[in-house]
Design a protein around this motif. Structure first.
Motif, PDB file in Angstrom:
ATOM      1  N   ARG A 167      -2.998  13.136  13.863  1.00 30.04           N
ATOM      2  CA  ARG A 167      -3.528  12.276  12.800  1.00 30.04           C
ATOM      3  C   ARG A 167      -4.819  12.853  12.227  1.00 30.04           C
ATOM      4  NH1 ARG A 167      -0.986   7.997  15.650  1.00 30.04           N
ATOM      5  NH2 ARG A 167      -2.732   7.634  17.057  1.00 30.04           N
ATOM      6  N   ASP A 168      -5.646  13.427  13.103  1.00 30.56           N
ATOM      7  CA  ASP A 168      -6.871  14.071  12.620  1.00 30.56           C
ATOM      8  C   ASP A 168      -6.539  15.225  11.665  1.00 30.56           C
ATOM      9  OD1 ASP A 168      -8.475  12.349  14.003  1.00 30.56           O
ATOM     10  OD2 ASP A 168      -9.097  13.787  15.552  1.00 30.56           O
ATOM     11  N   TRP A 169      -5.552  16.032  12.034  1.00 36.07           N
ATOM     12  CA  TRP A 169      -5.209  17.176  11.195  1.00 36.07           C
ATOM     13  C   TRP A 169      -4.609  16.755   9.854  1.00 36.07           C
ATOM     14  CZ3 TRP A 169      -7.071  21.763  11.231  1.00 36.07           C
ATOM     15  CH2 TRP A 169      -7.570  22.311  12.416  1.00 36.07           C
ATOM     16  N   LEU A 170      -3.921  15.644   9.836  1.00 40.57           N
ATOM     17  CA  LEU A 170      -3.429  15.135   8.552  1.00 40.57           C
ATOM     18  C   LEU A 170      -4.587  14.803   7.618  1.00 40.57           C
ATOM     19  CD1 LEU A 170      -0.434  12.841   9.595  1.00 40.57           C
ATOM     20  CD2 LEU A 170      -0.328  14.912   8.201  1.00 40.57           C
ATOM     21  N   VAL A 171      -5.615  14.149   8.157  1.00 38.11           N
ATOM     22  CA  VAL A 171      -6.782  13.819   7.334  1.00 38.11           C
ATOM     23  C   VAL A 171      -7.543  15.081   6.950  1.00 38.11           C
ATOM     24  CG1 VAL A 171      -9.012  12.625   7.324  1.00 38.11           C
ATOM     25  CG2 VAL A 171      -6.998  11.482   8.225  1.00 38.11           C
ATOM     26  N   ILE A 227       0.843  -1.211   0.000  1.00 37.78           N
ATOM     27  CA  ILE A 227       0.000   0.000   0.000  1.00 37.78           C
ATOM     28  C   ILE A 227       0.870   1.249   0.000  1.00 37.78           C
ATOM     29  CG2 ILE A 227      -1.636   1.337   1.369  1.00 37.78           C
ATOM     30  CD1 ILE A 227      -2.840  -1.337   2.288  1.00 37.78           C
ATOM     31  N   ALA A 228       1.916   1.241   0.829  1.00 38.73           N
ATOM     32  CA  ALA A 228       2.786   2.415   0.926  1.00 38.73           C
ATOM     33  C   ALA A 228       3.504   2.687  -0.391  1.00 38.73           C
ATOM     34  CB  ALA A 228       3.797   2.226   2.053  1.00 38.73           C
ATOM     35  N   PHE A 273     -18.777   9.372   3.974  1.00 36.88           N
ATOM     36  CA  PHE A 273     -19.737   8.416   4.537  1.00 36.88           C
ATOM     37  C   PHE A 273     -19.300   6.984   4.226  1.00 36.88           C
ATOM     38  CE2 PHE A 273     -23.591   5.864   4.648  1.00 36.88           C
ATOM     39  CZ  PHE A 273     -24.169   6.285   5.849  1.00 36.88           C
ATOM     40  N   PHE A 274     -18.839   6.767   2.983  1.00 39.11           N
ATOM     41  CA  PHE A 274     -18.376   5.424   2.600  1.00 39.11           C
ATOM     42  C   PHE A 274     -17.160   5.017   3.432  1.00 39.11           C
ATOM     43  CE2 PHE A 274     -15.425   2.902  -0.013  1.00 39.11           C
ATOM     44  CZ  PHE A 274     -16.199   1.754  -0.204  1.00 39.11           C
ATOM     45  N   ALA A 275     -16.184   5.964   3.570  1.00 40.57           N
ATOM     46  CA  ALA A 275     -14.965   5.654   4.313  1.00 40.57           C
ATOM     47  C   ALA A 275     -15.258   5.423   5.793  1.00 40.57           C
ATOM     48  CB  ALA A 275     -13.950   6.787   4.159  1.00 40.57           C
ATOM     49  N   SER A 276     -16.306   6.094   6.323  1.00 36.01           N
ATOM     50  CA  SER A 276     -16.626   5.980   7.745  1.00 36.01           C
ATOM     51  C   SER A 276     -17.536   4.795   8.050  1.00 36.01           C
ATOM     52  CB  SER A 276     -17.303   7.273   8.232  1.00 36.01           C
ATOM     53  OG  SER A 276     -16.539   8.406   7.925  1.00 36.01           O
ATOM     54  N   TRP A 277     -18.345   4.386   7.075  1.00 36.77           N
ATOM     55  CA  TRP A 277     -19.362   3.371   7.340  1.00 36.77           C
ATOM     56  C   TRP A 277     -18.755   2.014   7.691  1.00 36.77           C
ATOM     57  CZ3 TRP A 277     -24.133   2.818   8.751  1.00 36.77           C
ATOM     58  CH2 TRP A 277     -24.769   1.592   8.592  1.00 36.77           C
ATOM     59  N   ILE A 278     -17.705   1.627   6.983  1.00 36.00           N
ATOM     60  CA  ILE A 278     -17.128   0.293   7.215  1.00 36.00           C
ATOM     61  C   ILE A 278     -16.563   0.184   8.637  1.00 36.00           C
ATOM     62  CG2 ILE A 278     -15.408  -1.381   6.442  1.00 36.00           C
ATOM     63  CD1 ILE A 278     -15.717  -0.229   3.622  1.00 36.00           C
ATOM     64  N   THR A 289     -10.003   9.288   0.635  1.00 40.50           N
ATOM     65  CA  THR A 289     -10.961   8.303   1.157  1.00 40.50           C
ATOM     66  C   THR A 289     -10.236   7.182   1.892  1.00 40.50           C
ATOM     67  OG1 THR A 289     -12.452   8.803  -0.680  1.00 40.50           O
ATOM     68  CG2 THR A 289     -12.852   6.762   0.521  1.00 40.50           C
ATOM     69  N   ILE A 290      -9.149   6.704   1.276  1.00 42.02           N
ATOM     70  CA  ILE A 290      -8.354   5.650   1.928  1.00 42.02           C
ATOM     71  C   ILE A 290      -7.759   6.167   3.235  1.00 42.02           C
ATOM     72  CG2 ILE A 290      -6.262   4.248   1.712  1.00 42.02           C
ATOM     73  CD1 ILE A 290      -6.862   4.046  -1.282  1.00 42.02           C
ATOM     74  N   GLY A 291      -7.271   7.420   3.213  1.00 43.75           N
ATOM     75  CA  GLY A 291      -6.683   7.990   4.421  1.00 43.75           C
ATOM     76  C   GLY A 291      -7.702   8.112   5.545  1.00 43.75           C
ATOM     77  N   LEU A 292      -8.911   8.568   5.230  1.00 49.34           N
ATOM     78  CA  LEU A 292      -9.955   8.686   6.244  1.00 49.34           C
ATOM     79  C   LEU A 292     -10.363   7.313   6.768  1.00 49.34           C
ATOM     80  CD1 LEU A 292     -11.918  10.450   7.826  1.00 49.34           C
ATOM     81  CD2 LEU A 292     -13.487  10.329   5.868  1.00 49.34           C
ATOM     82  N   TYR A 293     -10.501   6.374   5.852  1.00 43.23           N
ATOM     83  CA  TYR A 293     -10.848   5.012   6.274  1.00 43.23           C
ATOM     84  C   TYR A 293      -9.773   4.450   7.204  1.00 43.23           C
ATOM     85  CZ  TYR A 293     -10.957  -0.059   6.117  1.00 43.23           C
ATOM     86  OH  TYR A 293     -10.926  -1.383   6.472  1.00 43.23           O
ATOM     87  N   GLY A 294      -8.496   4.642   6.803  1.00 41.59           N
ATOM     88  CA  GLY A 294      -7.408   4.116   7.630  1.00 41.59           C
ATOM     89  C   GLY A 294      -7.399   4.728   9.016  1.00 41.59           C
ATOM     90  N   LEU A 295      -7.627   6.050   9.097  1.00 42.83           N
ATOM     91  CA  LEU A 295      -7.641   6.710  10.391  1.00 42.83           C
ATOM     92  C   LEU A 295      -8.770   6.183  11.279  1.00 42.83           C
ATOM     93  CD1 LEU A 295      -6.703   9.001  12.331  1.00 42.83           C
ATOM     94  CD2 LEU A 295      -8.435  10.446  11.224  1.00 42.83           C
ATOM     95  N   LEU A 296      -9.978   6.082  10.715  1.00 42.55           N
ATOM     96  CA  LEU A 296     -11.117   5.638  11.514  1.00 42.55           C
ATOM     97  C   LEU A 296     -10.987   4.167  11.889  1.00 42.55           C
ATOM     98  CD1 LEU A 296     -14.026   7.495   9.696  1.00 42.55           C
ATOM     99  CD2 LEU A 296     -12.890   8.114  11.829  1.00 42.55           C
TER     100      LEU A 296
END
Length: 807
Positions: free
Chosen positions: A416-420, A21-22, A785-790, A697-704
């Motif tokens: 981490r929040d501020w990065l997203v 991924i990286a 919403f998609f990134a947060s829902w999972i 989207t991937i970044g938000l999903y990864g954070l959550l």
């Protein structure tokens, strides 16, 4: 260092998913940046192949902003004699010539430049074989000689040194080859052969100051003279000429432009925008990786604590993590470079035609250096903060708790929040920019051309004036050409024009007969098109009033013209133009201005590219009454392009074996070419915005997902105390939406500023478009919403007993 590298490689092998991924994330960012930088390097940064290229200027005349035009020959002579800032001042004039009579080769059209002999002093390049013009060869009455380019030498003469002294035929006139220029010499504008301009300087038409016959002046500044100094002096000379010749030089000034700016200046803004956009993509990728590395560092807190417990310093821990980051950056750089190589051909295909520097995109040493620099920079951007954070972890706490369920310090969570948030803000900017550019491009494509380009085929012919010296001879050729082409199977109609849409232009002055002829500086302007055959039928341009040209419109009959709807509306408001008379110069050398009667009005057609010049009204003359040797053939047909092109060439050869047909292609290709810059901008902005959206989207999903993992114990307690799954989902979703809201506020402020900066490249689109902002907001909301829902769904399904037991 070798031990650190081996250790880093082992760690990366242990986490193949993380490593993949990286590397892919970084490869996409670096690849996109390398590809765009290769374009910027080829077009804007690569030096011109001339000595002291920064001292070479191109000069033209102008009557105001957006009203630039070529130089009158007498004005050039005055500039050359009166200036004190240029070492040399040379005049250039581009034309096409038919090269024929070479054994074993068909006739071909070549690009020629008529230049004064000091033009070669300006570019500072000597002939690789032979020589350039002598003083005796650059004057009226001099023998006809030619200097050819390396490409023509290779193509037509197989690099034969014996070409020097050989006679070649250009437009049915013999010229003696005296030199061959090196491969890098193609100026001005992709030239194949250079001829003496001063041999033609006794042309009576050229010697009139109100005539601007497509002559452009090149100059080389004296050492120590700045561009601003040259501009001041040339404007002073132009002002003096305006006072001396007010009838012809009124409101005229001289414009001095550096050569590189003249060649690619209009693309500078677009390329800077693309470089900025792709830079934002790289920042988003680095923010993603920083979060990824920070999360991975947190899960390895116990490992780093053990290192610290046995004596490792913070510097050593940071070094180990930076080595891992560097290896990821190197792998990302290598794969990114190959991605850039892969998309190079697409960039060339989408680039604007007619600019050779766009076709010279290469991955040379500067591009390789840029790739290495960007890879090194990303090491710092995404690796330093996670490494510093990991090195400052509480050793005792990490040894006691491990990592699976332990929480992070508030400062780490905020970072981490501020990065997203920054990813969301940057993505919003790219999405807004892409939407504006796409809407602009859509408006451009929907623009009414006034003709139907589909199933319309075009080709060019240059008739040698030595052979076709009269209207009768030209008429005989064009009639035979139209008759034979029209008889081809699948051809519905055919026509000929001389200054047709997207194929060059010819402007003329005009005046209404009842108002009298004004001074040249006060003359009204229009595009002039000279037509023959079923021109309007072939373009599918309707006749609105009056009649079209017919066989009674001859050289000896009263002069008649057709005007377009724009002319009728602008200069005959509330009147019927039919029967009115205009003074017009059709370009017949022996006639000058002739009063002509308007016999018809046709619908308006767009003759120029959108970014080329403002539309002018159009005057149409019959080819029977206006002599032209530069012709465009237009054929409406259902035949395939290849078949029709071959048939037209065969027809032309059957009429005149020495007459080549060139630039044969569908009209639709010419239309698309006029969109070249905007198409490239739209395509790349769309790609970058889509890539940014995926990365964000991937970044938000990864954070959550990571945050949810860290809060498993808390979630288990909440569920054990009676919280419903819907409340747990709302807890995670609200975190994602909060980040979206904050990121959107910052992004919106930046997007407004960006929209204003983009306004100069937009067509009929306002930079502040509420519908675009609402659409981008909806898209970002859907992605959030998609990134947060999972992660929210997973959190709501946590078994409280299992969660508490694992702690």
């Amino acid at each position: 260092m070798l031990n650190d590298i081996r250790f880093a490689l082992r760690q990366l092998r242990k986490s193949p998913a993380f490593t993949l991924i990286a590397v892919v994330t970084l490869a996409l960012g670096i690849g996109a940046n390398t590809a765009i930088f290769s374009v910027v390097n080829a077009v804007l940064l690569r030096p011109l192949p001339y000595a002291d290229a920064d001292r070479i200027m191109v000069l033209n005349e102008s009557s105001g902003p957006g009203q630039d035009y070529s130089v009158a020959l007498p004005d050039y002579f005055d500039w050359r004699n009166d200036n004190t800032v240029f070492e040399h001042l040379a005049a250039t004039h581009k034309e096409s010539r038919n090269l024929s009579g070479i054994p074993g080769r068909d006739p071909e059209r070549i690009s020629c430049a008529f230049v004064t002999r000091n033009f070669f002093n300006i570019v500072g390049i000597d002939a690789e074989v032979g020589r350039t013009f002598s003083e005796d060869e650059d004057k009226v009455g001099a023998p006809p000689v030619v200097v050819i380019g390396d490409r023509l030498w290779q193509r037509a003469f197989n690099r034969d040194p014996g070409v020097i002294g050989r006679s070649i035929t250009l437009h049915d006139q013999n010229y003696t080859v005296i030199g061959v220029m090196p491969r890098q010499m193609t100026s001005p504008q992709d030239t194949d052969a250079w001829l003496s301009m001063m041999r033609r300087s006794n042309n009576a038409v050229w010697m009139q100051r109100f005539v601007h016959p497509m002559i452009y002046v090149w100059g080389k500044l004296k050492p120590g003279v700045s561009v601003d100094q040259a501009r001041v002096e040339m404007k002073t000379i132009a002002a003096r000429l305006e006072k001396t010749y007010p009838d012809t030089n009124g409101q005229e000034t001289a414009v001095v432009t550096p050569l590189l700016e003249n060649l690619v200046g209009k693309y500078r803004t677009n390329l800077r925008l693309l470089l900025g956009a792709v830079g934002l993509v790289l920042l988003i990728a680095c923010a993603n990786l920083a979060n990824l590395f920070a999360a991975r560092g947190a899960t390895r807190a116990r490992e780093f604590a053990i290192h610290a417990a046995v004596g490792a310093t913070r510097g050593q821990v940071i070094k180990k993590l930076l080595v891992e980051s560097f290896l990821i950056a190197v792998l990302g750089g290598v794969f990114g470079f190959f991605i850039a190589l892969w998309v190079r051909d697409s960039l060339i295909a989408l680039s604007p035609g007619g600019v050779s520097r766009f076709q010279q995109i290469s991955f040379d040493l500067p591009v390789l250096g840029f790739t290495f620099l960007i890879a090194s920079l990303t090491t710092v951007l995404f690796g330093l903060w996670p490494a510093w954070q990991a090195s400052h972890a509480d050793v005792q706490l990490a040894l006691k708790t491990g990592s699976a369920g332990s929480g992070d310090p508030p400062s780490a969570r905020r970072a981490r929040d501020w990065l997203v948030i920054s990813e969301i803000a940057l993505t919003l900017n790219l999405l807004v920019a892409a939407a504006l550019v796409l809407k602009s491009f859509s408006k451009m494509q929907a623009l009414q051309l006034g003709y139907e380009p589909r199933n319309l085929f075009t080709a060019r012919l240059e008739l040698p004036w030595k052979t076709y010296s009269s209207r009768e001879k030209i008429g005989t050729f064009t009639k035979a050409l139209l008759d034979k082409v029209t008889a081809l199977p699948g051809v519905q109609s055919a026509g000929i024009g001389s200054n047709s849409p997207l194929m060059g232009g010819w402007q003329t002055g005009f005046w209404r007969e009842e108002k009298g002829r004004p001074q040249p500086s006060d003359m009204l302007n229009a595009d002039l098109e000279v037509v023959s055959g079923d021109y309007f039928q072939t373009f599918k341009v309707p006749l609105l009033r009056g009649r079209l040209f017919n066989e009674r419109d001859t050289k000896d009959s009263p002069r008649v013209i057709i005007v377009d709807q724009a002319m009728a509306e602008q200069y005959f408001p509330g009147e019927d133009p039919i029967g009115k008379r205009l003074g017009v110069s059709a370009g017949n050398d022996e006639e000058g201005w002739v009063v002509s009667e308007i016999v018809g009005i046709v619908a308006r057609m767009r003759f120029h590219a959108i970014d080329e010049m403002a539309p002018l009204p159009v005057i149409y003359c019959s080819m029977a009454q206006a002599q032209r040797t530069s012709l465009g053939l237009f054929v409406r047909s259902s035949m395939s392009t290849a078949s029709l092109s071959k048939s037209i060439r065969d027809v032309a050869a059957s009429i005149d074996p020495n007459q080549p047909v060139y630039d044969a292609r569908p009209m639709l290709d010419r239309v698309k070419e006029s969109w070249g810059t905007h198409r490239l901008l739209s395509f790349l902005f769309s790609i970058f915005a889509g890539l940014a959206l995926v990365l964000a989207t991937i970044g938000l999903y990864g954070l959550l997902a990571y945050t949810t993992l860290k809060r498993v114990r808390e979630i288990g307690i909440r569920l054990a105390l009676g919280a419903r799954p819907a409340q747990i989902r709302g807890l995670v979703l609200s975190h994602g939406l909060k980040l979206l809201l904050i990121g959107s506020v910052f992004g919106l402020v930046a997007a407004v500023a960006l929209s204003r900066a983009l306004q100069s490249v937009l067509f009929e689109v306002r930079g502040i478009d509420p519908r675009i902002y609402l659409g981008v907001g909806a898209l970002l909301f859907a992605a959030t919403f998609f990134a947060s829902w999972i992660p929210a769904r997973r959190a709501s399904r946590v078994d409280p007993i299992v969660a508490l037991r694992t702690e």
